[in-house]
Structures are given as structure tokens and as C-alpha cells.
Write a protein that holds these residues in place. Structure first.
Motif, mmCIF file in Angstrom:
data_model
loop_
_atom_site.group_PDB
_atom_site.id
_atom_site.type_symbol
_atom_site.label_atom_id
_atom_site.label_comp_id
_atom_site.label_asym_id
_atom_site.label_seq_id
_atom_site.Cartn_x
_atom_site.Cartn_y
_atom_site.Cartn_z
ATOM 1 N N ALA A 236 0.847 -1.197 0.000
ATOM 2 C CA ALA A 236 0.000 0.000 0.000
ATOM 3 C C ALA A 236 0.876 1.239 0.000
ATOM 4 N N ASN A 237 0.320 2.336 -0.535
ATOM 5 C CA ASN A 237 1.000 3.629 -0.430
ATOM 6 C C ASN A 237 0.532 4.287 0.862
ATOM 7 N N PRO A 238 1.461 4.627 1.765
ATOM 8 C CA PRO A 238 1.046 5.075 3.096
ATOM 9 C C PRO A 238 0.246 6.379 3.092
ATOM 10 N N ILE A 239 0.488 7.250 2.113
ATOM 11 C CA ILE A 239 -0.300 8.496 2.066
ATOM 12 C C ILE A 239 -1.758 8.154 1.739
ATOM 13 N N MET A 240 -1.924 7.214 0.818
ATOM 14 C CA MET A 240 -3.297 6.854 0.425
ATOM 15 C C MET A 240 -4.048 6.177 1.569
ATOM 16 N N ILE A 254 -0.341 -9.721 5.543
ATOM 17 C CA ILE A 254 0.899 -8.938 5.653
ATOM 18 C C ILE A 254 0.701 -7.687 4.799
ATOM 19 N N VAL A 255 1.081 -6.548 5.338
ATOM 20 C CA VAL A 255 1.023 -5.310 4.556
ATOM 21 C C VAL A 255 2.440 -4.747 4.459
ATOM 22 N N VAL A 256 2.836 -4.394 3.244
ATOM 23 C CA VAL A 256 4.154 -3.797 3.027
ATOM 24 C C VAL A 256 3.970 -2.491 2.280
ATOM 25 N N GLY A 257 5.033 -1.750 2.158
ATOM 26 C CA GLY A 257 4.941 -0.517 1.388
ATOM 27 C C GLY A 257 6.242 0.244 1.406
ATOM 28 N N GLU A 258 6.295 1.260 0.559
ATOM 29 C CA GLU A 258 7.446 2.163 0.535
ATOM 30 C C GLU A 258 7.076 3.374 1.375
ATOM 31 N N GLY A 259 7.843 3.587 2.438
ATOM 32 C CA GLY A 259 7.524 4.665 3.367
ATOM 33 C C GLY A 259 8.143 6.003 3.021
ATOM 34 N N PRO A 261 7.318 8.365 1.061
ATOM 35 C CA PRO A 261 6.429 9.547 1.030
ATOM 36 C C PRO A 261 6.205 10.179 2.406
ATOM 37 N N LEU A 262 6.464 9.443 3.467
ATOM 38 C CA LEU A 262 6.232 9.957 4.814
ATOM 39 C C LEU A 262 7.467 10.708 5.321
ATOM 40 N N GLY A 263 7.657 11.917 4.852
ATOM 41 C CA GLY A 263 8.684 12.770 5.441
ATOM 42 C C GLY A 263 10.107 12.520 4.991
ATOM 43 N N ASN A 264 10.306 11.699 3.979
ATOM 44 C CA ASN A 264 11.649 11.442 3.472
ATOM 45 C C ASN A 264 11.823 12.083 2.090
ATOM 46 N N PRO A 265 12.975 12.731 1.856
ATOM 47 C CA PRO A 265 13.193 13.344 0.543
ATOM 48 C C PRO A 265 13.325 12.270 -0.536
ATOM 49 N N MET A 266 13.170 12.674 -1.797
ATOM 50 C CA MET A 266 13.297 11.687 -2.886
ATOM 51 C C MET A 266 14.723 11.160 -2.969
ATOM 52 N N SER A 267 15.701 12.067 -2.829
ATOM 53 C CA SER A 267 17.097 11.671 -2.731
ATOM 54 C C SER A 267 17.516 10.639 -3.783
ATOM 55 N N LEU A 273 12.290 3.427 2.768
ATOM 56 C CA LEU A 273 11.813 2.930 4.056
ATOM 57 C C LEU A 273 10.855 1.781 3.782
ATOM 58 N N GLY A 274 11.271 0.579 4.124
ATOM 59 C CA GLY A 274 10.429 -0.591 3.879
ATOM 60 C C GLY A 274 9.431 -0.786 5.008
#
Lengths: 442, 495
Positions: A236-240, A254-259, A261-267, A273-274
């Protein structure tokens, strides 16, 4: 620059205490034939003023501050100022993995709170302290499902990010799991194919919104998994998740996602963040670090790394995974971010992203240059077919200050001509209107 | 670190603030709203997630308080063996936050990210020079991730030659990640014992080698802090058996510019940027674990690698790539910090770093060896392992007690009970960034604790006394798992 505080005179004194005449004596165990018999071929060190200038110059060779409509796993969300203020505290960033809980309560409590927030967002009971990124979270979920079900084959939807699927296949080369892909129909997972393929599988892995931005029928995918005795893994996308029902309430195990979007720069895509969360019955099967709340000898509340009997430093080759670190600072960023925006703010950000994405979508289609790729509903990301050369379009728009989506054809020849656009709350109506005008003028 | 009021200990951010509070409001909508039901159908979120309700000042104070409960390199001496907790130069922190690095998307057209690609390319080249191995991937996100990458590359190499091998040799002094990595890769572990000098037992190695061995994984200097004098014979024997040699680069800080894994006969190595190149450990991460390999293995590296084509830099896929180990190109923010570090100290500086790390470790060993037994008393590299066994036998004081007592002296304890082959192990690594004054203060603390062990062992059993909390009930944390907060209305419904 030098970061060595010992003076030459002190070094001589130290050598005398050791009982050697020179530093070279200490390196005597290295066989002569193996030694580097020349100076290492790297430039001399720089002063800070020179280095700062060089780094500035390098960073200026990158075009940042573009008006970006690129997503596909890495998103240009606003990062509140408080996030970096917290991350910049040396007590957090210069600390080690919290193996000594008495002097690591700051890191441990922050991770416990992060785990709690991940559980709240995903509707799961337990979460780990994070893994490397969304792709490795998905892969660890597949490996965990194989351990839990004692089955070998995992089914991943073709609508999951191609790089995530590639990571899954790469890990599978070790032979611990076998990966099969469930085909897509109109931008979403084909439910009939899923029913067939899930039979005898360890896990069914789907993403919603998926790579194309399309919202999947998560409930149906979980049902298909459970009918076959497989675990349902949902990315899931955490913002959504601010507005979308928690996957846990839709049947996910089990739920996974890329974190990120939550306060981390694109860099440039890393560190990520897994996110990794599961039902409580799987607590002892989870990979990675887990923080638990307990008490000290005086009965005061405190936090420790727990369930370490699953881990590499005790179980060695029988460990649930070889992971011995998490992305703690990125998890901290996520926790601060979620505290700063709260549930209402997160929902508002999600709604803003969705509304702006739909506005851009309709405006792009109205130019006549794009066709819908899928009729499935989408959230803040969507795919369109372009009637011209995608590369040329992106290059032309780059010159005008835009990142014009992501070229899906770069991942899969079958997707040639397909562009994926993402819109975050940072994009204004004025930026979107100006972008559409530029696109229409090509 | 001061003792604070117990009142706020363990107080969660969820228990702070008031409903309705939040500091970062979403922007005012400037386009028409979209009906959420049209997007998510009946899967629109019914209940708001239980997130904190706090204002910015409450966040600032909450995390300031938590920071006060933490020990980091900036708090004091951190002699964690095998972890290389050196000072983290601030120039790297500033660099990775520059807009041109932090604000770029991984799928921007290549010509708009030439600076990032150049930095990565130059870092690849520097790591190749330091390791003595020509081909590099920056993708792995951590040391253990690098191990897995390296072993998968080795597996792909053997497979490409139609050579199915199923075992990997691992010394008994190895990091725990090594055997775990071997298992993840689908191989079987064969443990190789150490000899009486602390190196790999060469006779045991000979009998363990066979046509089914894919690789050996070892670190040199090893986890005892010792350089294996037989290293050239070891890698020769491994290669004669048709196997490859994998170098765990955790201890690279000891040898930069002196000897290179490639020159010792290793075929692949991972480098922990956060250990050797001063990037922060971050309370557990992110780190980065680039892997350097020989020319024969280059074509199997994960995608992408950065290549220079004369006119610029680009991401490329090696010819027979194993695939990918994570999304995008690696932990770029960490790569920026490591690049800054290497440029700051330069080639000579890296040699000085290794030399001083080794001098400092030997100095500590020399000053402590009469009180704390050193089972392999040879000149060590950047760390050494002492044993607290005599304190257990004589006074019932365990190494854990000594470690916990050190906390009262304002020192982060060394690594304890590792490597597994030393009874009551204490593994000490000072690094090069500690002053002589700090090293001496540490020696005084260790000696004071040794005296205490003799005179008042109970004092040590109860340590620490001055930390924000004292020894924690880890058994309870396992037996009654509490790994996530829930509001009172839902608490422990699943327990």
C-alpha cells in the motif's frame, strides 16, 4: 580535512606503551606479497571550504526544483520543517543499533511509536522497525509467507512495480521460493487468473494503488488467496492509507509498502523505508528488528529490541532473514511526519493528491494527445498512452522545467508509449495548467 | 547523561496533546474534490487511523526528551568492536541535504542528474581502488544486503559455467550475518574452525574444501581483530578447489591503503560505508553496503551500475546481471556522505585513519591485557577481543555486568559475547577519532571496574545505576509482547 585528534607526539608515546618502534611493526602480520606497494591512487584531501564548493557544484549539475509529475515508487511530497529538525539531532543520527537499551531509550521508543503508527495505518497488529525499502519489504513478505505456509511458490501480480518484481525474482534465484506472475487485465490484476494461480501458493502479492496508479479490488485478492490457503500480501502507499481502507480490514495478512512519502526526501530514490506489518500470529516469523515495551528492575516503563531469537546473531543460518539493520532514521522521519500531519492532515493530503491527479488526468486527455490506459479507478497516479515519442516528450518538457511523468516503456516493451503521472499536494492548479499547456503545444 | 524525572519516562506521543491538534495542515484545495467512493468503491477508510494529536512544540519537546535518553557518538566514547563507531563529519550531513541531491527523482532523464551520476561513478572508482577489485555496485542498502548480493553474484558465476555447487565455508569467528546470508542464498554452511593463533585452521580448511564448495566467506582482519597471516595460502587453496573467496568488509577500517582484499586473492567484497567512511549509523540505519568484484564477476552485478561514456554518465545493466537487490540505484543519501568523507580525508588521510585506528587499538590492548585476559595476544588490527572469564570464575561477575557498569562511567559498552569462540568475550574497537585523553579515561574506567569486581561484585550485578532506565525485563518483552500502542478502547483486544 582531518578527523584524527591524536598528535604525532602522542602517537610516539602510544607506540612506546605498546612496545613497538614504528607503526609498520603493527602491520607486520600482513604478508609482503599481498601489500599495496605503492601509494593509494586517490586525490589528496580537501579543506572544508574546497570540499563544500565541490559538493555544491556537483549538486548544481542536477536539475532540482523541477515541477515534477514523476512517481512510480518515489514521490515529491512536502516534508514539514520539524522532520529534519528532529532527524538532525546527533543523539539520533550518531547512535548505533539499540543493543544497549539503558542508553537507547530514545531510539527504541521512537521505533515503538513508529511501529504503532504503521499498525494504525495498515490495520495490522504488529510491525517491524522497517526494512530497506518497499521492494525488499515485499520480498521479505514472500519469504515469510513461504516459511509460514511451508509452500514454495508465490504469486505476484503483474501490476506490482516492475523493479519490486525484479527484486523478488532476484532473491528467488537462491531457490528458497519460486515466483509466478498473475496477468493484468485493463490495468488491474485479473481475478480469474489469480484464482487459478493461487492454488497451492504460499502467498498472493498485490499492490493498491498499483504501478499504474489503479485501485485494485484488495478484498477480492485477499479472498482468492485465502480460498487457496495462501497468505494475502498487500503493498500500500502510506499516504493513500489516510483515506483508503486499511488493508488489514480488507483481509490482508501482511502489509508492506514504501515509506519514503512519509517525510523522506526523494534523494534519487534512496534511502527508502520498507514498511512491514502483519497479523499478531506471525510476530515470531517476521524479519528484521522489533521493539517491545517492558519494564526495568525498578518497574519503570522502557523499551527493548525483542524476539531476537529469530535473528542472525543467535540463529545464524536458521535466522528468519539476514537483516541486522533497519532504516531507523527514515522510520523516525515517518513517525515525526505522521505526528505532524495527524490523521486529519494525512486524509487531507491524500484527498488533495487525488483531486489534483484527476484534474491533471482530465486536462491531459482533453489535449487529444493521450488516451486512457485503463478504465479502472485511480488515486494520485495514473497511466496514459501518448500519441508521440515518450522520450522526446519528456526531454522537451525537461527543458521547460518539468519532469513529465515516468516512461513505463523503459520497464517493459509491451508498455511502450505509456506514461505514468503522479501528482502530490505540492503541485498547484497553476502549475498543472501551465504544464498541460506546454504538453499541448508539443 | 543525567537522570531525569521518572514522570515522563515511557510517555508516548499518543498520550500527549489533545484531539483535533495537528500542526501541518493540508493545503487549501484549488481544484475540485474527487468523490472518494468513485476511487475506492466501498474501500473508503471507515475509521481514522490512530495517529498522534500534537502541535509542533509538543513534537519538538517529545523528541528532544527522547534524544536526551539516547547515547550517540557525539555523547561519548563508543568502542563497539566490529561496528566502527567513528565520528560522523558534518560536511556529509549538509551535503546530502543540498536540493540538488535530496530533491531529485530516480527516473528523471539522465541528463538532468549528471552530478549525482558523476558522484556515484567517482565513488565506484574510489571503492575499486581501495578494495583492489575493479567492478562495483552501489546498490546494496546495508552490509548484510551486500553479503547477499555478493553471494548471489558468485552463485550466478558458478551457474554460468554449469557448475552447481551447494556449500559455503564460514569460519567459526564469522559475523552472524554470514551464515544467515548463506542460508538465504540456498547454500549449506560448513563451519571452519580457527587455529590456536586465531586464524583459519588451514588443515581444517583443506579437508572442508571440495568440488561442491562455492565460496568461503571471511573477514581479514577477522573478528578477533587479527590479520590472518596465511591469507594468501587460504585464497589459493580456495581457488584451486574451484571456489571463490568472499571478503566481509566490516573490518576494512584497519587496512586502507595497506593491503587490498583484491590483492589478498578475494573475488568479491562488501564495504560498509557507515563503518569505514564515517556516515552515521542512524540508530540502526540507513547504511550502505556496496560490493566490489573481480573482472570475472563484473557482468553478473545487479542492475544498475553507473558508466561513463565520454560525453557523460548513465545507468547501465551488466550483461548477465543477477537482477536487482532493491528499487532504484542505492541509498544515494548515504553515498553522498561517503563520497564527501573520501574527498575530505583523501588518499593519505585514509592511510592515516587505518594507522591510527590500529595504534589506538593496540594501545588499549597493551594497557588492559594484564587485567583483562587477551586470548590471542598478538599485535591486533583496529580491534581486539578480551575475555572476562576470570571475573566470572573468581567473583561471579559476568562480562554483561562489566558492560552495564561501563554505562555509569559514560562509556557505551564494547561488543560483548562476540565472537562466539571467546569465553565471556569483550570486543573493543576505539577507532581513529578518539583522543588519547578519551582512551586513557576508558582504561581508568575498565581498571576501576575490575577492582570493583573483586571488592564489591554485587555492585556490578546491579549496574547500571545512572542511566535513564536500569536493566530491562527482556524476558517479559518476549513472553508478553507489546509491540504497538493502541487506544484504551482497543487495547490488547488481540492478546
Amino acid at each position: 580535512m582531518r578527523f584524527v585528534p591524536v598528535t604525532c607526539e602522542q602517537r610516539e608515546r602510544m607506540l612506546a606503551v605498546i612496545g613497538v618502534r614504528s607503526v609498520d611493526e603493527l602491520f607486520a602480520p600482513i604478508p609482503a606479497q599481498a601489500r599495496l606497494d605503492r601509494p593509494i591512487a586517490l586525490p589528496d584531501g580537501l579543506s572544508e571550504v574546497e570540499l563544500a564548493a565541490e559538493l555544491e557544484a556537483l549538486s548544481n549539475e542536477n536539475a532540482s526544483g523541477l515541477v515534477s509529475f514523476a512517481g512510480a515508487g518515489c514521490y515529491d511530497h512536502y516534508v514539514p520543517a520539524i522532520v529534519d529538525a528532529v532527524l538532525s539531532k546527533p543523539a539520533f543520527f550518531t547512535a548505533y543499533t539499540p543493543y544497549q537499551p539503558e542508553v537507547s531509550q530514545g531510539t527504541l521508543q521512537a521505533i515503538y511509536e513508529y511501529q504503532s503508527m504503521v499498525c494504525a495505518l495498515t490495520g495490522m497488529d504488529v510491525a517491524n522497525a522497517s526494512v530497506y525499502d518497499g521492494a525488499t519489504a515485499l520480498t521479505e513478505a514472500a519469504l515469510m509467507a513461504a516459511r509460514v505456509t511451508k509452500r514454495h511458490r508465490v504469486v505476484v501480480s503483474e501490476t506490482v512495480h516492475p523493479e519490486w518484481r525484479e527484486v523478488l525474482r532476484t532473491y528467488a534465484r537462491g531457490g528458497t521460493i519460486e515466483v509466478v506472475e498473475a496477468p493484468a487485465r485493463d490495468g488491474v490484476t485479473d481475478p480469474d487468473a489469480l484464482r487459478e494461480l493461487a492454488e497451492g501458493a504460499a502467498a498472493v502479492l498485490v499492490a493498491s494503488p498499483n504501478f499504474f496508479g489503479c485501485v485494485e479490488d484488495v478484498r477480492l485478492a485477499c479472498t482468492r488467496a485465502h480460498e487457496a490457503g495462501a497468505l494475502a500480501v498487500v503493498a500500500a502507499n502510506p499516504i493513500m492509507l489516510g483515506v483508503m481502507e486499511a488493508p488489514g480490514a480488507l483481509g490482508a495478512d501482511i502489509v508492506v509498502g514504501e515509506g519514503q512519502p512519509l517525510g523522506n526526501p526523494m534523494s534519487f530514490g534512496g534511502p527508502g523505508l520498507g514498511l512491514f506489518a502483519a497479523r499478531s500470529e506471525f510476530l515470531r516469523q517476521m524479519p528484521g528488528r522489533i521493539v517491545g515495551r517492558t519494564v526495568d528492575v525498578e518497574g519503570r516503563p522502557g523499551f527493548v529490541l525483542t524476539m531476537q531469537t529469530r535473528e542472525q546473531h543467535i540463529r545464524r543460518e536458521k535466522a528468519t532473514s539476514n537483516i541486522c539493520s533497519n532504516h531507523s532514521l527514515n522510520a523516525l522521519a515517518a513517525a515525526v511526519y505522521l505526528s505532524a500531519v495527524g490523521a486529519r492532515g494525512l486524509a487531507g493530503i491524500a484527498r488533495a493528491c487525488i483531486a489534483k491527479a484527476h484534474y491533471l488526468h482530465d486536462a491531459l486527455v482533453a489535449t487529444g494527445r493521450f488516451e486512457r490506459f485503463s478504465d479502472a479507478p485511480f488515486a494520485h497516479e495514473f497511466a496514459l498512452r501518448y500519441d508521440g515519442d515518450v522520450q522526446a516528450m519528456r526531454e522537451a518538457l525537461l527543458d521547460r522545467g518539468y519532469v513529465a511523468g515516468v516512461d513505463a516503456g523503459g520497464f517493459d516493451d509491451r508498455l511502450a508509449g505509456v506514461v505514468i503521472f503522479a501528482v502530490t499536494e505540492k503541485r498547484t492548479k497553476a502549475q498543472i495548467d501551465a504544464f498541460v499547456k506546454e504538453v499541448a503545444s508539443l | 547523561m543525567s537522570v531525569r524525572s521518572d514522570r515522563d519516562l515511557g510517555r508516548l506521543i499518543f498520550e500527549t496533546g489533545a484531539p483535533e491538534s495537528a500542526c501541518v495542515l493540508p493545503p487549501q484545495p484549488d481544484v475540485p474534490e474527487t468523490d472518494l467512493a468513485s476511487v475506492f468503491g466501498d474501500a473508503v477508510r471507515a475509521d481514522a487511523p490512530h495517529l498522534p494529536h500534537v502541535t509542533e512544540v509538543e513534537i519538538a519537546r517529545h523528541y528532544e526528551r527522547l534524544a536526551g535518553l539516547n547515547f550517540g557518538v557525539d555523547s561519548g566514547f563508543y568502542p563497539l568492536g566490529s561496528c566502527t563507531m567513528k565520528y560522523n563529519p558534518r560536511i556529509g550531513e549538509r551535503a546530502c541535504r543540498l536540493d540538488g541531491f535530496a530533491g531529485i527523482h530516480p527516473y528523471q532523464p539522465a541528463r538532468s542528474v549528471q552530478g549525482a551520476l558523476r558522484l556515484m561513478h567517482d565513488l565506484q572508482e574510489a571503492l575499486a581502488e581501495i578494495s583492489g577489485l575493479p567492478a562495483v555496485t552501489l546498490q546494496p542498502a546495508a552490509g548484510a544486503h551486500g553479503e547477499l548480493t555478493g553471494l548471489m553474484v558468485i552463485r550466478a558465476y558458478h551457474e554460468s559455467r554449469g557448475d552447481a555447487r551447494r556449500r559455503v565455508l564460514v569460519p567459526d569467528s564469522a559475523h552472524g550475518t554470514n551464515p544467515a546470508t548463506v542460508a538465504m542464498c540456498g547454500y549449506e554452511v560448513t563451519q571452519v574452525p580457527s587455529d590456536e593463533r586465531g586464524g583459519v585452521d588451514v588443515d581444517a580448511l583443506k579437508s572442508a574444501l571440495g568440488p561442491d564448495v562455492a565460496a568461503i566467506m571471511l573477514t581479514n582482519p577477522n573478528t578477533l581483530g587479527l590479520f590472518d597471516e596465511n591469507i594468501l595460502e587460504i585464497t589459493r587453496l580456495v581457488h584451486e578447489a574451484g571456489a571463490l573467496a568472499y571478503y566481509d568488509g566490516a573490518n576494512l577500517n584497519a587496512i586502507m591503503g595497506k593491503v587490498r582484499p583484491g590483492d589478498m586473492g578475494f573475488d568479491a567484497v562488501h564495504i560498509n560505508l557507515h563503518k569505514t567512511f564515517g556516515t552515521p549509523h542512524g540508530g540502526g540505519g540507513p547504511g550502505a553496503g556496496p560490493v566490489c568484484v573481480s573482472a570475472a564477476l563484473a557482468e553478473f552485478l545487479p542492475t544498475p551500475v553507473v558508466v561513463a561514456d565520454g560525453s557523460g554518465y548513465a545507468l547501465a545493466r551488466p550483461a548477465r546481471s543477477i537482477g536487482r537487490m532493491r528499487s532504484f540505484a542505492g541509498n544515494f543519501g548515504v553515498l553522498v556522505r561517503a563520497y564527501a568523507y573520501i574527498r575530505a580525508v583523501g588518499g593519505d588521510g585514509l592511510v592515516e585513519v587505518s594507522e591510527q585506528a590500529v595504534v589506538s587499538a593496540n594501545y588499549l590492548m597493551a594497557r588492559l591485557k594484564d587485567v583483562f585476559d587477551v586470548p590471542y595476544e598478538r599485535s591486533c588490527m583496529h580491534e581486539f577481543v578480551a575475555s572476562g572469564a576470570r571475573f566470572r570464575k573468581s567473583y561471579g561477575v559476568r562480562t554483561l555486568d562489566i558492560a552495564k557498569r561501563l554505562l555509569d562511567f559514560g562509556v557505551h559498552p564494547p561488543t560483548v559475547y562476540f565472537p562466539l569462540i571467546v569465553d565471556e568475550a569483550i570486543m573493543i574497537e576505539p577507532t581513529e577519532t578518539e583522543s588519547l585523553e578519551t582512551l586513557d579515561a576508558f582504561v581508568e574506567a575498565m581498571l576501576a571496574i575490575a577492582t570493583e569486581a573483586e571488592q564489591d561484585p554485587e555492585r556490578l550485578h546491579g549496574a547500571p545505576y545512572t542511566t535513564p532506565v536500569r536493566r530491562l525485563d527482556e524476558a517479559r518483552a518476549v513472553k508478553e509482547p507489546d509491540v504497538a500502542w493502541r487506544p484504551a478502547s482497543e487495547a490488547r483486544a488481540d492478546a
